[in-house]
Motif scaffolding. Structure first.
Motif, PDB file in Angstrom:
ATOM      1  N   ASP A 154       0.865  -1.177   0.000  1.00 12.44           N
ATOM      2  CA  ASP A 154       0.000   0.000   0.000  1.00 12.44           C
ATOM      3  C   ASP A 154       0.895   1.219   0.000  1.00 12.44           C
ATOM      4  O   ASP A 154       1.800   1.334   0.826  1.00 12.44           O
ATOM      5  N   SER A 155       0.635   2.151  -0.918  1.00 14.21           N
ATOM      6  CA  SER A 155       1.369   3.415  -0.905  1.00 14.21           C
ATOM      7  C   SER A 155       0.734   4.337   0.126  1.00 14.21           C
ATOM      8  O   SER A 155      -0.484   4.438   0.210  1.00 14.21           O
ATOM      9  N   LEU A 156       1.569   5.009   0.907  1.00  9.79           N
ATOM     10  CA  LEU A 156       1.095   5.929   1.930  1.00  9.79           C
ATOM     11  C   LEU A 156       2.272   6.748   2.416  1.00  9.79           C
ATOM     12  O   LEU A 156       3.409   6.518   1.999  1.00  9.79           O
ATOM     13  N   PHE A 157       2.015   7.727   3.247  1.00  7.46           N
ATOM     14  CA  PHE A 157       3.069   8.514   3.880  1.00  7.46           C
ATOM     15  C   PHE A 157       2.833   8.501   5.379  1.00  7.46           C
ATOM     16  O   PHE A 157       1.838   9.014   5.855  1.00  7.46           O
ATOM     17  N   LEU A 158       3.748   7.879   6.099  1.00  9.20           N
ATOM     18  CA  LEU A 158       3.725   7.866   7.560  1.00  9.20           C
ATOM     19  C   LEU A 158       5.107   8.259   8.048  1.00  9.20           C
ATOM     20  O   LEU A 158       6.111   7.895   7.436  1.00  9.20           O
ATOM     21  N   LEU A 159       5.165   8.972   9.141  1.00  8.07           N
ATOM     22  CA  LEU A 159       6.451   9.316   9.737  1.00  8.07           C
ATOM     23  C   LEU A 159       6.726   8.409  10.922  1.00  8.07           C
ATOM     24  O   LEU A 159       5.807   8.038  11.666  1.00  8.07           O
ATOM     25  N   THR A 160       7.984   8.050  11.095  1.00  5.22           N
ATOM     26  CA  THR A 160       8.384   7.217  12.217  1.00  5.22           C
ATOM     27  C   THR A 160       9.829   7.544  12.562  1.00  5.22           C
ATOM     28  O   THR A 160      10.509   8.263  11.823  1.00  5.22           O
ATOM     29  N   SER A 161      10.289   7.012  13.658  1.00  9.15           N
ATOM     30  CA  SER A 161      11.696   7.113  14.047  1.00  9.15           C
ATOM     31  C   SER A 161      12.254   5.701  14.131  1.00  9.15           C
ATOM     32  O   SER A 161      11.563   4.785  14.586  1.00  9.15           O
ATOM     33  N   LEU A 162      13.482   5.559  13.695  1.00  6.68           N
ATOM     34  CA  LEU A 162      14.154   4.260  13.727  1.00  6.68           C
ATOM     35  C   LEU A 162      15.130   4.238  14.895  1.00  6.68           C
ATOM     36  O   LEU A 162      15.749   5.254  15.212  1.00  6.68           O
ATOM     37  N   ARG A 163      15.265   3.063  15.512  1.00  5.22           N
ATOM     38  CA  ARG A 163      16.270   2.892  16.557  1.00  5.22           C
ATOM     39  C   ARG A 163      16.761   1.456  16.529  1.00  5.22           C
ATOM     40  O   ARG A 163      16.114   0.573  15.971  1.00  5.22           O
ATOM     41  N   THR A 164      17.911   1.240  17.129  1.00  2.44           N
ATOM     42  CA  THR A 164      18.440  -0.114  17.240  1.00  2.44           C
ATOM     43  C   THR A 164      17.726  -0.815  18.393  1.00  2.44           C
ATOM     44  O   THR A 164      17.123  -0.157  19.248  1.00  2.44           O
ATOM     45  N   PRO A 165      17.818  -2.149  18.471  1.00  2.00           N
ATOM     46  CA  PRO A 165      17.231  -2.850  19.617  1.00  2.00           C
ATOM     47  C   PRO A 165      17.826  -2.405  20.959  1.00  2.00           C
ATOM     48  O   PRO A 165      17.176  -2.509  21.991  1.00  2.00           O
ATOM     49  N   GLU A 166      19.042  -1.863  20.927  1.00  2.89           N
ATOM     50  CA  GLU A 166      19.678  -1.363  22.145  1.00  2.89           C
ATOM     51  C   GLU A 166      19.201   0.039  22.500  1.00  2.89           C
ATOM     52  O   GLU A 166      19.544   0.558  23.551  1.00  2.89           O
ATOM     53  N   GLY A 167      18.436   0.675  21.614  1.00  2.00           N
ATOM     54  CA  GLY A 167      17.880   1.995  21.880  1.00  2.00           C
ATOM     55  C   GLY A 167      18.602   3.155  21.219  1.00  2.00           C
ATOM     56  O   GLY A 167      18.201   4.303  21.390  1.00  2.00           O
ATOM     57  N   ALA A 168      19.656   2.895  20.456  1.00  2.00           N
ATOM     58  CA  ALA A 168      20.384   3.981  19.787  1.00  2.00           C
ATOM     59  C   ALA A 168      19.538   4.544  18.645  1.00  2.00           C
ATOM     60  O   ALA A 168      19.062   3.785  17.793  1.00  2.00           O
ATOM     61  N   PRO A 169      19.314   5.860  18.603  1.00  2.00           N
ATOM     62  CA  PRO A 169      18.498   6.447  17.532  1.00  2.00           C
ATOM     63  C   PRO A 169      19.206   6.374  16.182  1.00  2.00           C
ATOM     64  O   PRO A 169      20.416   6.573  16.087  1.00  2.00           O
ATOM     65  N   LEU A 170      18.433   6.060  15.140  1.00  2.00           N
ATOM     66  CA  LEU A 170      18.950   5.992  13.772  1.00  2.00           C
ATOM     67  C   LEU A 170      18.335   7.068  12.883  1.00  2.00           C
ATOM     68  O   LEU A 170      18.560   7.071  11.681  1.00  2.00           O
ATOM     69  N   GLY A 171      17.529   7.943  13.445  1.00  2.00           N
ATOM     70  CA  GLY A 171      16.933   9.036  12.691  1.00  2.00           C
ATOM     71  C   GLY A 171      15.482   8.793  12.329  1.00  2.00           C
ATOM     72  O   GLY A 171      14.911   7.741  12.588  1.00  2.00           O
ATOM     73  N   LYS A 172      14.912   9.799  11.708  1.00  2.00           N
ATOM     74  CA  LYS A 172      13.512   9.749  11.287  1.00  2.00           C
ATOM     75  C   LYS A 172      13.412   9.138   9.895  1.00  2.00           C
ATOM     76  O   LYS A 172      14.351   9.193   9.117  1.00  2.00           O
ATOM     77  N   ALA A 173      12.231   8.589   9.597  1.00  2.00           N
ATOM     78  CA  ALA A 173      11.983   7.998   8.283  1.00  2.00           C
ATOM     79  C   ALA A 173      10.559   8.322   7.847  1.00  2.00           C
ATOM     80  O   ALA A 173       9.655   8.410   8.672  1.00  2.00           O
ATOM     81  N   ARG A 174      10.387   8.499   6.535  1.00  2.00           N
ATOM     82  CA  ARG A 174       9.071   8.708   5.939  1.00  2.00           C
ATOM     83  C   ARG A 174       8.733   7.438   5.174  1.00  2.00           C
ATOM     84  O   ARG A 174       9.358   7.127   4.161  1.00  2.00           O
ATOM     85  N   ILE A 175       7.748   6.713   5.666  1.00  2.00           N
ATOM     86  CA  ILE A 175       7.346   5.448   5.040  1.00  2.00           C
ATOM     87  C   ILE A 175       6.576   5.762   3.772  1.00  2.00           C
ATOM     88  O   ILE A 175       5.606   6.504   3.793  1.00  2.00           O
ATOM     89  N   ARG A 176       7.006   5.180   2.670  1.00  2.00           N
ATOM     90  CA  ARG A 176       6.363   5.408   1.371  1.00  2.00           C
ATOM     91  C   ARG A 176       5.416   4.289   0.989  1.00  2.00           C
ATOM     92  O   ARG A 176       4.410   4.525   0.347  1.00  2.00           O
ATOM     93  N   ASN A 177       5.758   3.052   1.327  1.00  2.00           N
ATOM     94  CA  ASN A 177       4.810   1.962   1.124  1.00  2.00           C
ATOM     95  C   ASN A 177       5.013   0.908   2.188  1.00  2.00           C
ATOM     96  O   ASN A 177       6.069   0.804   2.792  1.00  2.00           O
ATOM     97  N   LEU A 178       3.936   0.169   2.432  1.00  2.00           N
ATOM     98  CA  LEU A 178       3.872  -0.740   3.559  1.00  2.00           C
ATOM     99  C   LEU A 178       3.150  -2.005   3.137  1.00  2.00           C
ATOM    100  O   LEU A 178       2.148  -1.946   2.424  1.00  2.00           O
ATOM    101  N   SER A 179       3.668  -3.143   3.562  1.00  2.00           N
ATOM    102  CA  SER A 179       3.005  -4.419   3.324  1.00  2.00           C
ATOM    103  C   SER A 179       3.041  -5.217   4.622  1.00  2.00           C
ATOM    104  O   SER A 179       3.591  -4.764   5.629  1.00  2.00           O
TER     105      SER A 179
END
Length: 120
Positions: free
Chosen positions: A19-44
């Motif tokens: 599905d094409s869409l635009f959602l904002l999220t933040s990425l992090r490692t399992p240890e909690g280190a931030p990896l920055g923001k991401a704009r989701i373009r499609n999702l399955s």
């Protein structure tokens, strides 16, 4: 049949409809280190494609929050500049991320805001 288009920015073949869409999220490692923001373009059910504010290498384990679904764990399956493909550890229901946030639902509204809303 691709008309000479360059498909080099695409990742490996997908196993589920997207599905094409635009959602904002933040990425992090399992240890909690931030990896920055991401704009989701499609999702399955099995993964997503997103634009990231910074490069995240393929093979990186990540955790992200999806509206209507919650915390989702996965691995960066491919990365090209600021675009990534994520393979989820467990399938999700992508339609849950599309459900609108209920405007009339005040269950999650803090008490101090509820009293202000009633006065209006």
């Amino acid at each position: 049949m691709n008309g000479g288009q360059d498909n080099s920015d695409r990742g490996p073949a997908r196993s589920a409809p997207r599905d094409s869409l635009f959602l904002l999220t933040s990425l992090r490692t399992p240890e909690g280190a931030p990896l920055g923001k991401a704009r989701i373009r499609n999702l399955s059910a099995t993964g997503l494609m997103a634009d990231c504010e910074r490069a995240v290498p393929a093979g990186t384990s990540i955790i992200l929050e999806l509206r209507g679904i919650g915390e989702v764990k996965g691995v960066i399956a491919w990365a090209r500049a600021d675009k990534i493909g994520v393979a989820f550890d467990e399938d999700i229901d992508p339609q849950l991320a599309r459900k609108p946030v209920a405007a009339g639902d005040r269950a999650g509204t803090p008490d101090y805001l509820r009293t202000q809303l009633r006065r209006r």
